[in-house]
Design an enzyme around this catalytic site. Structure first.
Site, PDB file in Angstrom:
ATOM      1  N   ASP A 386      20.679   1.870 -12.389  1.00 12.50           N
ATOM      2  CA  ASP A 386      19.513   2.428 -11.714  1.00 12.50           C
ATOM      3  C   ASP A 386      18.842   3.579 -12.444  1.00 12.50           C
ATOM      4  O   ASP A 386      17.682   3.895 -12.146  1.00 12.50           O
ATOM      5  CB  ASP A 386      19.891   2.872 -10.302  1.00 12.50           C
ATOM      6  CG  ASP A 386      20.058   1.693  -9.351  1.00 12.50           C
ATOM      7  OD1 ASP A 386      19.533   0.608  -9.674  1.00 12.50           O
ATOM      8  OD2 ASP A 386      20.718   1.845  -8.314  1.00 12.50           O
ATOM      9  N   TYR A 466      17.308   0.440  -2.065  1.00 13.92           N
ATOM     10  CA  TYR A 466      18.321   1.396  -1.616  1.00 13.92           C
ATOM     11  C   TYR A 466      17.814   2.827  -1.693  1.00 13.92           C
ATOM     12  O   TYR A 466      17.121   3.210  -2.641  1.00 13.92           O
ATOM     13  CB  TYR A 466      19.586   1.297  -2.462  1.00 13.92           C
ATOM     14  CG  TYR A 466      20.611   0.299  -1.948  1.00 13.92           C
ATOM     15  CD1 TYR A 466      21.255   0.504  -0.736  1.00 13.92           C
ATOM     16  CD2 TYR A 466      20.940  -0.828  -2.687  1.00 13.92           C
ATOM     17  CE1 TYR A 466      22.208  -0.404  -0.266  1.00 13.92           C
ATOM     18  CE2 TYR A 466      21.880  -1.733  -2.228  1.00 13.92           C
ATOM     19  CZ  TYR A 466      22.504  -1.518  -1.016  1.00 13.92           C
ATOM     20  OH  TYR A 466      23.433  -2.421  -0.561  1.00 13.92           O
ATOM     21  N   HIS A 521      29.152  -0.946  -5.746  1.00 13.40           N
ATOM     22  CA  HIS A 521      28.389   0.230  -6.157  1.00 13.40           C
ATOM     23  C   HIS A 521      29.351   1.152  -6.897  1.00 13.40           C
ATOM     24  O   HIS A 521      30.376   1.576  -6.328  1.00 13.40           O
ATOM     25  CB  HIS A 521      27.829   0.971  -4.950  1.00 13.40           C
ATOM     26  CG  HIS A 521      26.726   0.257  -4.242  1.00 13.40           C
ATOM     27  ND1 HIS A 521      25.447   0.198  -4.732  1.00 13.40           N
ATOM     28  CD2 HIS A 521      26.706  -0.418  -3.072  1.00 13.40           C
ATOM     29  CE1 HIS A 521      24.674  -0.489  -3.890  1.00 13.40           C
ATOM     30  NE2 HIS A 521      25.421  -0.879  -2.878  1.00 13.40           N
ATOM     31  N   ASP A 528      32.062  18.858 -16.299  1.00  9.26           N
ATOM     32  CA  ASP A 528      32.563  19.572 -17.471  1.00  9.26           C
ATOM     33  C   ASP A 528      33.270  20.834 -16.964  1.00  9.26           C
ATOM     34  O   ASP A 528      32.649  21.861 -16.714  1.00  9.26           O
ATOM     35  CB  ASP A 528      31.392  19.924 -18.393  1.00  9.26           C
ATOM     36  CG  ASP A 528      31.833  20.674 -19.641  1.00  9.26           C
ATOM     37  OD1 ASP A 528      33.025  21.023 -19.744  1.00  9.26           O
ATOM     38  OD2 ASP A 528      30.972  20.926 -20.511  1.00  9.26           O
ATOM     39  N   GLU A 671      41.645  10.010 -28.305  1.00  9.59           N
ATOM     40  CA  GLU A 671      41.914  11.204 -29.097  1.00  9.59           C
ATOM     41  C   GLU A 671      42.891  12.114 -28.352  1.00  9.59           C
ATOM     42  O   GLU A 671      42.988  12.102 -27.126  1.00  9.59           O
ATOM     43  CB  GLU A 671      40.614  11.961 -29.375  1.00  9.59           C
ATOM     44  CG  GLU A 671      39.699  11.285 -30.375  1.00  9.59           C
ATOM     45  CD  GLU A 671      38.499  12.157 -30.701  1.00  9.59           C
ATOM     46  OE1 GLU A 671      38.566  12.910 -31.687  1.00  9.59           O
ATOM     47  OE2 GLU A 671      37.510  12.087 -29.956  1.00  9.59           O
ATOM     48  N   HIS A 695      30.959  -3.074  -1.474  1.00  9.60           N
ATOM     49  CA  HIS A 695      30.095  -3.325  -0.311  1.00  9.60           C
ATOM     50  C   HIS A 695      30.143  -4.802   0.060  1.00  9.60           C
ATOM     51  O   HIS A 695      29.556  -5.646  -0.614  1.00  9.60           O
ATOM     52  CB  HIS A 695      28.659  -2.902  -0.621  1.00  9.60           C
ATOM     53  CG  HIS A 695      27.799  -2.819   0.603  1.00  9.60           C
ATOM     54  ND1 HIS A 695      26.476  -2.416   0.554  1.00  9.60           N
ATOM     55  CD2 HIS A 695      28.060  -3.079   1.912  1.00  9.60           C
ATOM     56  CE1 HIS A 695      25.973  -2.439   1.778  1.00  9.60           C
ATOM     57  NE2 HIS A 695      26.914  -2.840   2.604  1.00  9.60           N
TER      58      HIS A 695
END
Length: 825
Positions: A386, A466, A521, A528, A671, A695
């Protein structure tokens, strides 16, 4: 040339190519003025510049002027007609590198210069491409340059080939194809396409799904739909006729109709289908017609109670948070953070701190995927990514009193295509009282109970059928929650009663001629983490059974079955799933910072409130997605943070799934996560986590999916981060003395009073309590409402009649102009 290595890859002005109807644009019944919230402190300003705030209109204008002047060799046009024209699709802020930002946040350096990221449509040797460039530094000067932007794309290039440059021509061709077979569609579907009037309430629409895109070959399946003009219910009005197309040539005159599919039978040519229809034993399928069953509203029903308005939240004495609207900086109960927007991914938050300590540097959506399954040519391989349609660009105006409380503060969404655009009131910020206490405890002599409030940053993105409501929630104890709810119309499958549909295998029959279509979905976010600093490590804390013996148990109990905690460090970049029976806790600790009790300061990552644990993609090695969304294959991923790996995905992955410009699998390449093994690694971790739902739609999704049945969230909870619960400092509550003589119970009311605390008349002394007196009965901590308040009607039910009715250009998930700039009228 060197330029700051930063870019959040977005192509929010994008939309081309996925399987979907040329759905028309829906209307939005209200416009810009939101009910004003109480004034905030006029002097409150952010201590730092918001380095992530979108380009101003002035900056964008400068960039466009620079491009038309400096890139004359590209023959840029301001009025493109298709993807073969060279033009600026959009420009936006090129978000700065974290390595450039941290010295500024720690007062060790000046703010880094601002750069723009530019997406160009460009034709090279007769082939159409979409290319990314970096332009800066800003403001424009003799030092400003335009450079290819490729360092942050692990495909090693700054471009993606545009598979269908003639998007308007494709739209027109599909409708003309349908009109040319009107004799067939009138007989089978009771209607015909009307290319001359896209708003014809009786005209058919078309939806296409690419089946194969490789080496210049583009194969589609196209399905016909009723328009759903009245209710915008196009996605639940599929018809049972499909046609296969070959649109590989750049010349639409060479596009081909391959075969037709109806009632489980393939017809190799259009004439074969016409001939079959004339046969007496030809079986007609039912038509899927619009009607009251698609209405989202019921203006007539009057069940008991509907004659009264519902309860509402009010804020009669103003907000407790502080907001610098210019800097988009928020402060509330120990939390501080900056708000940023992106055309493709909506709202992100930066530099989140709690009580002065860093918690998360960046928190924001990366991609939203929906992947279907079914046994017809559309549902059998349909998927959406999307951000390609612009989840930020499709943030529309929020409704005060419904999307957000009447007292909320509202911010706009700004973006820059051929001209700068502003969607007002598309982000709201508010504090809300929860439907439960934060803390309570009853003892023999007193009861203590605290109110629980949250600060919420909310936006709603409407992508075709949606509406996604996305919340960032903040709790008084330092917890942060990310929550997604979905509503709108499902994408249904046609149901042939006598056809090959395997009822119950992919969904359920939910109306005369449609069935639900199961889909996943999976909505990806980036967190972070900088828990008290960048040097963090990830631990899995196992809660495991064990058998052991204790000297104090013997001889009666030689062995005791019990449980214990076991830590498992995550040593390499990995994708992991939520554990069975919640048998592990996922923890991020600072590498060496401890709380007052010698425990490592950290946060726990856990499923939050919603419909169970957030899922990952069910399908293994999706033939439709290719390598475009490998992040969807696990619940969460733990990776090293790198300037060259800024996002889990890019919107252009949607049109190049087999060779995406950002391949997440190359990022999650195992890594080491141990600083002891790599001297160049500073312990800076990034967690990519998924929200969403499996869903399996049912009759309760007709007409619309409900938000409380589609919610999912992830929470970040302090884990030894503080020395004790910090909410004690900010929470509002009350301590009530009890009558210990007669066991638990309220203190007996005075003569003539009732025992109902809501109606009891209490003196100021009783309210505030007398610390030195044992007779204190009620003592509040935090402010209370001591007098009655007068509320304006707007605080209870904001008036919407004054809104100017206007049309919103909602993405129609089809071969429309979204990829190439604003949708055309």
């Amino acid at each position: 040339m060197h330029y700051p290595q930063r870019l959040v890859a977005i192509v929010s002005s994008l939309a081309v190519f996925v399987t979907l109807a040329l759905f028309l644009i829906s209307s939005w019944p209200f416009s810009s003025q939101a009910s004003p919230a109480p004034a905030k402190e006029a002097t409150f300003t952010a201590a730092k510049t918001n380095l992530w705030v979108e380009l101003t209109d002035s900056e964008a204008t400068q960039v466009y002027s620079f491009l038309y002047d400096e890139a004359r060799n590209l023959n840029l046009t301001k009025d493109p007609r298709n993807g073969y024209d060279n033009y600026v699709m959009y420009t936006e802020l090129l978000r700065p590198n974290k390595t450039d930002v941290l010295p500024y946040l720690s007062d060790e350096a000046a703010p880094p210069p601002r750069y723009a990221r530019v997406a160009l449509s460009q034709t090279v040797n007769g082939e159409a491409y979409i290319m990314y460039y970096a332009v800066g530094p800003l403001p424009i000067s003799d030092k400003t340059t335009m450079q290819p932007l490729d360092y942050c794309y692990n495909a090693g290039r700054n471009w993606v080939k545009n598979p269908v440059p003639s998007f308007m021509e494709f739209q027109e061709w599909g409708l003309k194809l349908s009109a040319n077979v009107s004799d067939i569609t009138l007989q089978l579907l009771g209607a015909a396409a009307n290319p001359a009037d896209a708003d014809d309430p009786e005209g058919l629409l078309v939806s296409t799904r690419p089946v194969w895109i490789e080496d210049g070959t583009i194969i589609h399946w196209m399905q016909l739909y009723r328009p759903g003009i009245k209710s915008n219910a196009r996605s639940i009005l599929p018809q049972g006729l499909y046609v296969k197309l070959n649109t590989s040539s750049t010349n639409s005159g060479e596009w081909k109709t391959l075969e037709w599919y109806y009632n489980g039978i393939f017809y190799e040519t259009t004439d074969d289908l016409r001939a079959a229809i004339k046969q007496p034993d030809f079986e007609l399928l039912p038509m899927n017609l619009d009607g009251p069953w698609t209405d989202m509203e019921d203006f007539e029903a009057s069940p008991p109670g509907r004659e009264l308005p519902p309860p509402v939240m009010v804020q009669p004495q103003g907000a407790r948070y502080r907001l610098d609207k210019d800097a988009r900086f928020v402060s509330w109960m120990g939390f501080e953070f900056y708000v940023s927007t992106s055309q493709s991914t909506g709202v992100s938050l930066f530099d989140i701190k709690f009580k002065g300590d860093s918690v998360i540097y960046e928190l924001g959506m990366q991609e939203a995927m929906a992947h279907y399954a079914g046994d017809d040519p559309t549902q059998g391989g349909q998927e959406f990514l999307d951000t390609f349609f612009g989840m930020g660009k499709m943030m529309f105006e929020l409704v005060p009193g419904y999307d957000c409380p009447a007292y909320a503060d509202f911010l706009s969404m700004n973006y820059h295509e051929t001209k700068s655009q502003t969607t007002p009131n598309s982000i709201c910020i508010f504090e809300y009282t929860a439907d439960h206490a934060l803390q309570r405890h009853t003892s023999r002599l007193h009861l203590s109970i605290s109110k629980s409030t949250n600060l919420i940053v909310r936006f709603v993105s409407t992508v075709g059928n949606y509406d996604y409501t996305i919340d960032y929630l903040f709790f008084l104890d330092g917890t942060i929650e990310v929550k997604v709810r979905a509503s709108g119309f499902i994408f249904a499958a046609f149901y042939p009663p006598q056809g090959p549909k395997s009822e119950g295998r992919y969904g359920y029959r939910i109306h005369d001629a449609i069935s639900s279509s199961m889909h996943d979905h999976v909505i990806n976010f980036k967190a972070d983490f900088d828990i008290a600093g960048v040097a963090n490590d990830f631990q899995r804390l196992g809660i495991e059974p064990m058998t052991t013996s204790y000297s104090w148990d013997k001889p009666e109990v030689p062995q005791r079955n019990t449980m214990h905690l076991v830590e498992y460090p995550l040593e390499k970049e990995s994708g992991i799933d939520w554990p069975k029976n919640s048998g592990q806790m996922y923890l991020i600790y600072h590498a060496d910072k401890l709380n007052a009790w010698g425990e490592r300061r950290g946060y726990r990552i856990t499923p939050g409130t919603g419909m169970g644990s957030p899922p990952h993609l069910t399908i293994l090695n999706s033939t439709t997605l290719g390598n475009a969304a490998r992040w969807a294959e696990k619940d969460l991923w733990v990776l090293r943070r790198k300037d060259t790996e800024q996002k889990a995905a890019d919107p252009l992955n949607f049109i190049s799934p087999l060779d995406p410009i950002v391949d997440f699998a190359k990022m999650a390449d195992r890594e080491t996560l141990l600083t002891s093994e790599d001297k160049d690694y500073d312990g800076d971790l990034v967690v990519y986590f998924n929200l969403g739902a499996h869903h399996v739609a049912h009759t309760g999704d007709i007409p619309n999916t409900l938000m409380h049945t589609s919610a999912s969230s992830v929470m970040f909870v302090p884990h030894n981060f503080n020395d004790r619960d910090p909410s004690r400092e900010t929470v509002n509550g009350v301590r009530l003395n009890l009558d210990g003589k007669n066991g638990p119970g309220w203190i007996a009311p005075k003569s003539g009073e009732t025992g109902d605390l809501r109606s009891r008349v209490v003196s100021e002394k009783e309210k505030r309590g007398d610390v030195g007196t044992s007779k204190t009965k009620i003592r509040y901590f935090g402010a209370t409402y001591d007098e009655g308040v007068t509320l304006d009607k707007e605080a209870l039910e904001p008036g919407l009649k004054g809104y100017d009715s206007r049309e919103n250009r909602v993405s129609d998930l089809s071969w429309n102009a979204a990829l190439f700039g604003p949708a055309r009228d």
